[in-house]
Structures are given as structure tokens and as C-alpha cells.
Design a protein around this motif. Structure first.
Motif, short mmCIF file in Angstrom:
data_model
loop_
_atom_site.label_atom_id
_atom_site.label_comp_id
_atom_site.label_asym_id
_atom_site.label_seq_id
_atom_site.Cartn_x
_atom_site.Cartn_y
_atom_site.Cartn_z
N ILE A 8 43.77 0.00 37.18
CA ILE A 8 43.31 -1.19 36.45
C ILE A 8 42.67 -0.78 35.14
CG2 ILE A 8 41.63 -3.06 36.52
CD1 ILE A 8 42.12 -3.27 39.51
N ARG A 9 41.79 0.22 35.19
CA ARG A 9 41.11 0.65 33.96
C ARG A 9 42.13 1.12 32.93
NH1 ARG A 9 36.71 2.09 37.60
NH2 ARG A 9 34.76 1.38 36.67
N TYR A 54 48.33 -8.29 16.50
CA TYR A 54 47.68 -7.51 17.55
C TYR A 54 46.25 -7.15 17.17
CZ TYR A 54 46.51 -3.40 20.31
OH TYR A 54 45.87 -2.49 21.10
N ILE A 99 35.30 -4.96 37.42
CA ILE A 99 35.69 -3.78 36.64
C ILE A 99 36.26 -4.20 35.29
CG2 ILE A 99 37.34 -1.88 36.56
CD1 ILE A 99 37.06 -1.60 39.56
N ARG A 100 37.13 -5.20 35.31
CA ARG A 100 37.73 -5.65 34.05
C ARG A 100 36.66 -6.17 33.10
NH1 ARG A 100 42.35 -6.98 37.46
NH2 ARG A 100 44.25 -6.34 36.39
N PRO A 152 53.27 -6.39 39.07
CA PRO A 152 52.86 -6.84 40.41
C PRO A 152 54.00 -6.78 41.41
CG PRO A 152 51.99 -8.31 38.74
CD PRO A 152 52.91 -7.35 38.04
N LYS A 153 53.71 -6.19 42.53
CA LYS A 153 54.64 -6.11 43.65
C LYS A 153 55.85 -5.23 43.36
CE LYS A 153 51.93 -8.82 45.75
NZ LYS A 153 52.21 -10.13 46.29
N GLN A 175 37.32 -7.71 47.55
CA GLN A 175 38.19 -6.83 46.78
C GLN A 175 38.63 -7.42 45.43
OE1 GLN A 175 38.32 -3.89 48.04
NE2 GLN A 175 39.09 -3.31 46.03
N GLN A 214 52.97 -13.67 38.05
CA GLN A 214 52.25 -14.52 38.98
C GLN A 214 50.74 -14.37 38.83
OE1 GLN A 214 53.10 -13.20 42.89
NE2 GLN A 214 53.44 -11.11 42.27
N GLN A 246 34.56 -3.49 31.56
CA GLN A 246 35.22 -2.79 30.46
C GLN A 246 35.20 -3.62 29.19
OE1 GLN A 246 39.14 -1.23 31.10
NE2 GLN A 246 38.25 0.77 31.53
N GLN A 292 44.11 -1.60 31.31
CA GLN A 292 43.38 -2.31 30.26
C GLN A 292 43.33 -1.51 28.97
OE1 GLN A 292 39.49 -3.86 31.10
NE2 GLN A 292 40.41 -5.86 31.44
N GLN A 293 43.43 -0.20 29.09
CA GLN A 293 43.42 0.63 27.89
C GLN A 293 44.82 0.79 27.31
OE1 GLN A 293 41.35 4.31 28.58
NE2 GLN A 293 39.53 3.29 29.38
N ARG A 341 43.67 2.71 42.80
CA ARG A 341 43.98 1.36 42.33
C ARG A 341 43.04 0.95 41.19
NH1 ARG A 341 46.27 -3.12 43.33
NH2 ARG A 341 45.22 -5.13 43.12
N GLU A 342 41.76 1.24 41.37
CA GLU A 342 40.78 0.88 40.33
C GLU A 342 41.03 1.68 39.05
OE1 GLU A 342 36.94 1.27 42.07
OE2 GLU A 342 37.36 -0.19 43.64
N GLN A 351 42.34 3.14 47.31
CA GLN A 351 41.44 2.22 46.63
C GLN A 351 40.93 2.75 45.29
OE1 GLN A 351 41.36 -0.76 47.79
NE2 GLN A 351 40.33 -1.31 45.89
N HIS A 406 41.46 2.91 21.00
CA HIS A 406 42.76 2.41 20.58
C HIS A 406 43.57 3.45 19.82
CE1 HIS A 406 42.63 -1.92 21.62
NE2 HIS A 406 41.38 -1.60 21.81
N GLU A 424 37.57 -6.06 41.53
CA GLU A 424 38.47 -5.72 40.43
C GLU A 424 38.15 -6.54 39.19
OE1 GLU A 424 42.38 -6.13 41.98
OE2 GLU A 424 42.05 -4.66 43.56
#
Lengths: 224, 224
Positions: free
Chosen positions: A56-57, B150, B56-57, A68-69, B49, B9, B60, A60-61, A52-53, A49, A158, B53
Motif C-alpha cells: 500500500i505504501r 499531474y 496508513i494511507r 485488485p483481485k 483491517q 471496484q 502518508q 501510494q509512492q 500487504r501494508e 500482513q 517524487h 489500511e
DNA sequence: GCCTGACAGCTTCCATACAAGGCGGGCAAT
DNA sequence: ATTGCCCGCCTTGTATGGAAGCTGTCAGGC
């Protein structure tokens, strides 16, 4: 002695973020490498867990690409992305240096010369890591003097792409030349000459372009 | 008929992100509001869950503030943050307009005048929402013409703070004046006059400052 | 030999349960 | 009346199990 007013506690997720980012910037995790939540979780002895977080962070950076998957890969460096990051940085830093040179505070020049002296010491000691830190501090200080320190934080986020490039060429860059350019910038500030400061800053930042092209040739696999 | 080549997806987490961001920008969730993962999860009929998430996004992106073990609040608008966001935007857009006016492509002026015509139509129809969209498109088009689309995406991310302010004053801003300023910018581009273009752009962006101060007076609770 | 389809193994995604800590109300002692 | 403590209730943080889906392999039919 623990900090008394420390009420932003370290969570596991944050530690994983820091560790992974360091691995990526130092090229311990190479662009194109495939990683999975389970791998990293096992490596750090935590559950999936927090990992995973962290993913994600970092996604985004712009350091990771979550498919996915399928899997998660360390993003390859986009030459156009680096180019535009440089554009952003130059835009902001030019505006900053104009402000600082246009309305110089009394101690601005002093602070800068002190920093440059430290850089010369680091350069003499051949401590390139410390020099890199001082280099960043120089630019962040300019942002602070202009009253837009938050803007530097943006640049910092950035600029990680460029940092990866920089790490590949560590030791190559001439600290002496960078110091000379810093001096030129500081002098323009001391003279309150915004136009000269802008030119000096643009010249200073332009050097990164060469670095990029050279690096693309040396490590083509790391770029897309 | 489902999209054939849709292989990015929609996950639940993404839907929650979009929904929450919309709620925040449209002030359906007000600055200072306290929300919890459980609340939102129950409201959307999903588990904690994906909501976590999403938090969190959004954290940020500076829209939420996660206070560990306490609660999560919709971030109040920081006047200094807005000011610095404006600084960033002005820095980049000035550099963009200089480039576009300095090396104008053949169709640049045409594209811009077409956009301005659309804006006049929207203004005549009193469709302020459409005008807002066209206004953004005008600026994004400039970024595209400069080859740094960008960079505009970056501005877009860090301009949500300002968008919240803008939403509070929807309908107040004078579309006529904005159109006049757009025309001035486009003319400078057509004449390939970077200096004039820069001045016009700075004047155009400066108007936001007044909006901010007025809004702080009208809605003091939304600011920190 | 080549193509096709089932399948095993991997991934991320989501749901659920439990743990750790902050906050406030009620209660008791002073 | 006031102060300090304690204990539920709330929050976010972490762990774990299963679901859905992609990919490559390998056997079987042509």
C-alpha cells in the motif's frame, strides 16, 4: 550501545518497505515484474500482513500498481510522469536558489564549497555511489538554506522515478561536468546574483532530459 | 443499472479513506482528536483491517499521525508545514503561469474568461462552496494548459493542510477580490506577458498568508 | 477446426485471534 | 504525604484462515 531516545521502533512493515523500495530503484525488481504478497512474505520469512501494508505504501509512492483481485506489478516508468516530475523539481529548485542567492547567509557559500570539495574527492576516487549521495546532499542543503527542507523531502519522494532511470545509466553521467555546474551555482550564490543562479540551476537540471531520452531507447521495455 | 465498464471496484478500505478524509477536512474530526482502529471500525460496521489500511494511507498524506502501540491522532496543523506547502504551490504555479503566458494557445484566454464568468455567477449567487470549486478549477485549468496536470494533482495532495485552514474561515474570503485577481492573470495571459502574469499570480497566492495568521489566532488549539 | 463454458489456480481483500508494548490507577512501602 | 511498583486496560503490530473475483486452460459440443 542502543540509542537512548529511540521511540520510533522498527516494525516489520517498515523493513519490508525499505527492502522493496531498494530492490525497485536498483532494478532488482524490474518494471513490469509481477509480484504477490505471498511471494514477498515467503522471501522475507514474514506473514502476508506486513507485506500487504508495504505494498500500500509503495503504491501510494507510485512504485507499485495494485490490481485488485488480480496481481501487483512493479509500475513501468511513465515518460510523461518523469517529465512532469522534472518540471516540479525545476520549479521548486529554481525558487529555492533564487531565495538563497537573494538573501545569502554568511556561511552559505562556505558550506557549498566544502560540499563541492567532497564531491571532487569522491569523483577522483571514482566512487560514483558516494558522489550520488553528495550530489543529493548538495541540493538538499540548498533547500535547508532557503528554510524549506520539507520541500526537498517532497522532491525526494517524487524523484524516485527519475532515480530508476539514473540507476540504469550509472557511471555514464559525467561527474566532472556536474561538479563544474555546482561550482557555477555556488559562485552565483556567493555573488548574491539570483538571475545567474537561476540560469545555472536550470542548465544543471536540463541535463536529465537527455538522459531520459537515451534511456528510453536503451530499455524500451521498462517504459509504458 | 450498474456501470458496465466499472472494473475499478470500490473496496471497503477506499470508502473508509474517503469518509475519514472528508471528516478531517471539514473539521468533523478536529486536529488533536484521538481515534483508534477499533472505534472507526465499529462506527462503520467493518473489521479493523480496512480501517488500518485507511489509516496508513491518510498518515502518508500527512493527515494522521500513527503512534505505534499508543494511539492515532488527527495531526495538528503545522504553521511551518502550511508555509512550505504554500512555497511549493507558488513555485509550481509561477512556473506554470510563465509557460502559459509565454506560449499561449489560441483558446487559452477564452477558456479562462469563461471560467471567470462562471465564478462571477457563483459569487453573485453567494454560493461560496461552488465558488471554491470553480477557484480550484481555474488553477487546475492553468496546469492543464501548461501540459502538467499531474503537477496540479501533486499540489492538490499537499494542499489539504491549507484546505483545513480554509474551511475554518469559510465565507470570510472575499470572492470579489479573488475574481479581480483572476482577471488580471487572464489578461496577462491574453497579452502573452509572462512577467506580468508571474507578478499577478504571486500577489494572488500571497493573500493566503494573512488567512493563516488570522486563523492561528482564532483557533490556536488546532495548531502545533 | 472453432467456439463456448465449466473449473482449477492464482490473486487481493476482509475478518478474527493473538502478541507486544505504553499508560494510568490503585496500592503498598517509606 | 510522597514515591515507586504492579497490574489491568488500552493501543497498534502480526499471523492466519476463508471469501470474492480474475485468468487461463481444457474438455465438450457444434
Amino acid at each position: 550501545m542502543a540509542a537512548l531516545l529511540e521511540h520510533t521502533q522498527e516494525t516489520i512493515a517498515m523493513r519490508v518497505v525499505d527492502a522493496l523500495r531498494d530492490d525497485i530503484i536498483t532494478m532488482s525488481l524490474k518494471p513490469g515484474d509481477v509480484i504477490s504478497e505471498s511471494d514477498i512474505a515467503a522471501r522475507y520469512g514474514v506473514s502476508r500482513q506486513p507485506v500487504r501494508e508495504a505494498f500500500i505504501r509503495l503504491a501510494q509512492q507510485g512504485l507499485l500498481l495494485i490490481r485488485p483481485k488480480r496481481a501487483t506489478v512493479v509500475k513501468k516508468i511513465s515518460p510523461d510522469g518523469v517529465r512532469q516530475s522534472r518540471f516540479i523539481r525545476e520549479s521548486i529548485e529554481v525558487e529555492i536558489i533564487r531565495r538563497v542567492a537573494g538573501q545569502p547567509t554568511d556561511d552559505a557559500a562556505d558550506v557549498l564549497t566544502t560540499l563541492i570539495a567532497d564531491q571532487e574527492a569522491a569523483s577522483a576516487a571514482n566512487d560514483s555511489r558516494r558522489f550520488h549521495t553528495l550530489d543529493e546532499l548538495f541540493h538538499r542543503t540548498l533547500a535547508r538554506l532557503a528554510g524549506v527542507e520539507y520541500a526537498w523531502q517532497l522532491i525526494d519522494d517524487h524523484k524516485m522515478q527519475l532515480d530508476r532511470v539514473r540507476y540504469l545509466t550509472l557511471g555514464v553521467s559525467s561527474t566532472q561536468r556536474a561538479i563544474a555546474e555546482h561550482k557555477e551555482i555556488a559562485q552565483a550564490v556567493a555573488k548574491a546574483d539570483p538571475a545567474a543562479a537561476e540560469l545555472a540551476m536550470r542548465a544543471h537540471l536540463a541535463r536529465a532530459e537527455l538522459l531520459l531520452n537515451q534511456t528510453i531507447n536503451d530499455f524500451p521495455d521498462f517504459f509504458e
